[in-house]
Design a protein around this motif. Structure first.
Motif, PDB file in Angstrom:
ATOM      1  N   GLN A 164     -12.075  -2.231  40.134  1.00 53.38           N
ATOM      2  CA  GLN A 164     -13.289  -2.229  39.338  1.00 53.38           C
ATOM      3  C   GLN A 164     -14.440  -2.850  40.114  1.00 53.38           C
ATOM      4  N   TRP A 165     -15.572  -2.201  40.011  1.00 50.80           N
ATOM      5  CA  TRP A 165     -16.799  -2.641  40.668  1.00 50.80           C
ATOM      6  C   TRP A 165     -17.903  -2.701  39.614  1.00 50.80           C
ATOM      7  N   LEU A 166     -19.021  -3.291  40.016  1.00 47.66           N
ATOM      8  CA  LEU A 166     -20.238  -3.207  39.213  1.00 47.66           C
ATOM      9  C   LEU A 166     -21.304  -2.545  40.074  1.00 47.66           C
ATOM     10  N   ILE A 167     -22.101  -1.670  39.439  1.00 46.20           N
ATOM     11  CA  ILE A 167     -23.256  -1.109  40.145  1.00 46.20           C
ATOM     12  C   ILE A 167     -24.516  -1.704  39.529  1.00 46.20           C
ATOM     13  N   ILE A 168     -25.356  -2.242  40.415  1.00 38.92           N
ATOM     14  CA  ILE A 168     -26.544  -2.978  39.960  1.00 38.92           C
ATOM     15  C   ILE A 168     -27.771  -2.501  40.738  1.00 38.92           C
ATOM     16  N   LYS A 169     -28.826  -2.181  40.012  1.00 42.78           N
ATOM     17  CA  LYS A 169     -30.107  -1.845  40.659  1.00 42.78           C
ATOM     18  C   LYS A 169     -30.640  -3.084  41.364  1.00 42.78           C
ATOM     19  N   MET A 170     -30.969  -2.939  42.639  1.00 40.67           N
ATOM     20  CA  MET A 170     -31.558  -4.073  43.360  1.00 40.67           C
ATOM     21  C   MET A 170     -33.031  -4.206  42.977  1.00 40.67           C
ATOM     22  N   ARG A 171     -33.542  -5.405  43.136  1.00 39.36           N
ATOM     23  CA  ARG A 171     -34.948  -5.647  42.784  1.00 39.36           C
ATOM     24  C   ARG A 171     -35.846  -5.134  43.901  1.00 39.36           C
ATOM     25  N   ASP A 172     -36.491  -4.011  43.641  1.00 44.71           N
ATOM     26  CA  ASP A 172     -37.469  -3.477  44.581  1.00 44.71           C
ATOM     27  C   ASP A 172     -38.540  -2.747  43.762  1.00 44.71           C
ATOM     28  N   VAL A 173     -39.470  -2.107  44.428  1.00 43.46           N
ATOM     29  CA  VAL A 173     -40.577  -1.478  43.689  1.00 43.46           C
ATOM     30  C   VAL A 173     -40.106  -0.285  42.858  1.00 43.46           C
ATOM     31  N   TYR A 174     -38.892   0.178  43.097  1.00 40.59           N
ATOM     32  CA  TYR A 174     -38.372   1.329  42.353  1.00 40.59           C
ATOM     33  C   TYR A 174     -37.606   0.910  41.095  1.00 40.59           C
ATOM     34  N   ALA A 175     -37.390  -0.377  40.936  1.00 36.17           N
ATOM     35  CA  ALA A 175     -36.732  -0.871  39.720  1.00 36.17           C
ATOM     36  C   ALA A 175     -37.668  -0.652  38.536  1.00 36.17           C
ATOM     37  N   ASP A 176     -37.116  -0.228  37.407  1.00 36.85           N
ATOM     38  CA  ASP A 176     -37.943   0.065  36.236  1.00 36.85           C
ATOM     39  C   ASP A 176     -37.086  -0.049  34.985  1.00 36.85           C
ATOM     40  N   ALA A 177     -37.327  -1.119  34.227  1.00 37.16           N
ATOM     41  CA  ALA A 177     -36.504  -1.392  33.051  1.00 37.16           C
ATOM     42  C   ALA A 177     -36.751  -0.379  31.929  1.00 37.16           C
ATOM     43  N   ARG A 178     -37.870   0.326  31.979  1.00 44.83           N
ATOM     44  CA  ARG A 178     -38.190   1.262  30.891  1.00 44.83           C
ATOM     45  C   ARG A 178     -37.634   2.659  31.110  1.00 44.83           C
ATOM     46  N   ARG A 179     -37.380   3.000  32.357  1.00 41.29           N
ATOM     47  CA  ARG A 179     -36.828   4.340  32.621  1.00 41.29           C
ATOM     48  C   ARG A 179     -35.396   4.419  32.126  1.00 41.29           C
ATOM     49  N   ASN A 180     -35.001   5.567  31.692  1.00 40.69           N
ATOM     50  CA  ASN A 180     -33.605   5.733  31.298  1.00 40.69           C
ATOM     51  C   ASN A 180     -33.165   7.141  31.680  1.00 40.69           C
ATOM     52  N   PRO A 181     -33.037   7.387  32.996  1.00 41.80           N
ATOM     53  CA  PRO A 181     -32.885   8.769  33.470  1.00 41.80           C
ATOM     54  C   PRO A 181     -31.652   9.499  32.916  1.00 41.80           C
ATOM     55  N   THR A 182     -30.584   8.751  32.609  1.00 47.86           N
ATOM     56  CA  THR A 182     -29.394   9.455  32.109  1.00 47.86           C
ATOM     57  C   THR A 182     -29.652  10.098  30.745  1.00 47.86           C
ATOM     58  N   SER A 183     -30.592   9.542  29.964  1.00 52.12           N
ATOM     59  CA  SER A 183     -30.860  10.184  28.678  1.00 52.12           C
ATOM     60  C   SER A 183     -32.110  11.062  28.680  1.00 52.12           C
ATOM     61  N   THR A 184     -33.018  10.871  29.656  1.00 55.19           N
ATOM     62  CA  THR A 184     -34.243  11.683  29.649  1.00 55.19           C
ATOM     63  C   THR A 184     -34.205  12.833  30.664  1.00 55.19           C
ATOM     64  N   GLN A 185     -33.333  12.733  31.678  1.00 56.44           N
ATOM     65  CA  GLN A 185     -33.265  13.794  32.695  1.00 56.44           C
ATOM     66  C   GLN A 185     -31.839  14.333  32.723  1.00 56.44           C
ATOM     67  N   THR A 186     -31.611  15.325  31.890  1.00 57.28           N
ATOM     68  CA  THR A 186     -30.216  15.715  31.601  1.00 57.28           C
ATOM     69  C   THR A 186     -29.812  17.036  32.256  1.00 57.28           C
ATOM     70  N   LYS A 187     -30.678  17.590  33.099  1.00 55.80           N
ATOM     71  CA  LYS A 187     -30.339  18.887  33.701  1.00 55.80           C
ATOM     72  C   LYS A 187     -29.864  18.757  35.142  1.00 55.80           C
ATOM     73  N   SER A 188     -29.167  19.781  35.602  1.00 60.11           N
ATOM     74  CA  SER A 188     -28.658  19.813  36.965  1.00 60.11           C
ATOM     75  C   SER A 188     -29.797  19.807  37.967  1.00 60.11           C
ATOM     76  N   VAL A 189     -29.682  18.971  38.980  1.00 59.75           N
ATOM     77  CA  VAL A 189     -30.703  18.905  40.022  1.00 59.75           C
ATOM     78  C   VAL A 189     -30.597  20.129  40.939  1.00 59.75           C
ATOM     79  N   LEU A 190     -29.454  20.800  40.934  1.00 56.60           N
ATOM     80  CA  LEU A 190     -29.261  21.970  41.800  1.00 56.60           C
ATOM     81  C   LEU A 190     -29.657  23.273  41.131  1.00 56.60           C
ATOM     82  N   THR A 191     -29.300  23.422  39.845  1.00 55.04           N
ATOM     83  CA  THR A 191     -29.480  24.723  39.186  1.00 55.04           C
ATOM     84  C   THR A 191     -30.365  24.646  37.941  1.00 55.04           C
ATOM     85  N   GLY A 192     -30.755  23.447  37.530  1.00 57.28           N
ATOM     86  CA  GLY A 192     -31.593  23.299  36.350  1.00 57.28           C
ATOM     87  C   GLY A 192     -30.864  23.542  35.043  1.00 57.28           C
ATOM     88  N   ARG A 193     -29.535  23.728  35.115  1.00 53.83           N
ATOM     89  CA  ARG A 193     -28.782  24.040  33.904  1.00 53.83           C
ATOM     90  C   ARG A 193     -28.401  22.786  33.123  1.00 53.83           C
TER      91      ARG A 193
END
Ligand code: MN
Length: 203
Positions: A164-193
């Motif tokens: 078991q591991w933990l995955i943690i966003k490191m503190r950098d300019v790309y960190a964003d507590a308001r984004r929630n890509p798993t629920s707002t960006q739900t389509k395939s990056v390859l095929t758009g499906r």
């Protein structure tokens, strides 16, 4: 640098390649690439999860992340290390038949390259193979949905052959507590499906 030894044995053992459309396990040929691959596949098997895979020594070292990656540095998310996958799995998208190992829909949710960020006290980069062994990985992921530094830390608990591991966003300019890509960006990056569309197309 060698190919990880016997790395794809478990991958092969778990699958029937006469039935599943997943790629067969070809022996990895290690070539020193400047920018190795990372992929995050959304996988609706028994429980929905996200599979994070990093190209290390000719294979895709893999973790199942039940909630997927967060962009919030305050959120530690569980990542369970699973069997290494062949490099050719990186762009696999489709339907694994019911009753087969991992049966369900697989989507390429995000794909890109990564850079190793983990340096030792003298400032030199620690090779990824060592980071993996040490249970401390720091990478800069360059995808379409996920971008920026992420740390993977092994917690010590081992269930069966899975650590078991933990995955943690490191503190950098790309960190964003308001984004929630798993629920707002739900389509395939390859095929758009969507998951539904991949399912329909696979039937
Ligand atoms: Mn999976």
């Amino acid at each position: 640098m060698a190919v990880k030894k016997n790395s794809l044995k478990r991958y092969k053992k778990k699958r029937n390649f006469k039935v599943t459309p997943e790629p067969i396990a070809k022996k990895g040929i290690w070539k020193k690439v400047k920018n190795p691959m990372f992929v995050i596949q959304k996988h609706a098997s028994r429980a929905l999860h996200y599979d994070l895979r990093l190209e290390i020594m000719g294979v895709l070292v893999s973790w199942a992340v039940p909630k997927g990656p967060s962009t919030n540095p305050k959120e530690k998310r569980l990542a369970i290390q699973t069997e290494d996958h062949p490099i050719s799995y990186g762009d696999f998208e489709g339907v694994i038949p019911e009753g087969e190992y991992g049966g369900g829909v697989v989507m390429v949710w995000d794909i890109g390259t990564y850079r190793n960020l983990k340096v030792s006290v003298d400032g030199s980069l620690i090779p990824m193979s060592h980071c993996l062994q040490n249970g401390r990985i720091e990478v800069f992921l360059q995808g379409s949905k996920i971008y920026g530094g992420y740390a993977l830390v092994r917690t010590g608990s081992v269930v069966g052959e899975k650590s078991q591991w933990l995955i943690i966003k490191m503190r950098d300019v790309y960190a964003d507590a308001r984004r929630n890509p798993t629920s707002t960006q739900t389509k395939s990056v390859l095929t758009g499906r969507t998951m539904m569309q991949i399912k329909r197309d696979g039937e």
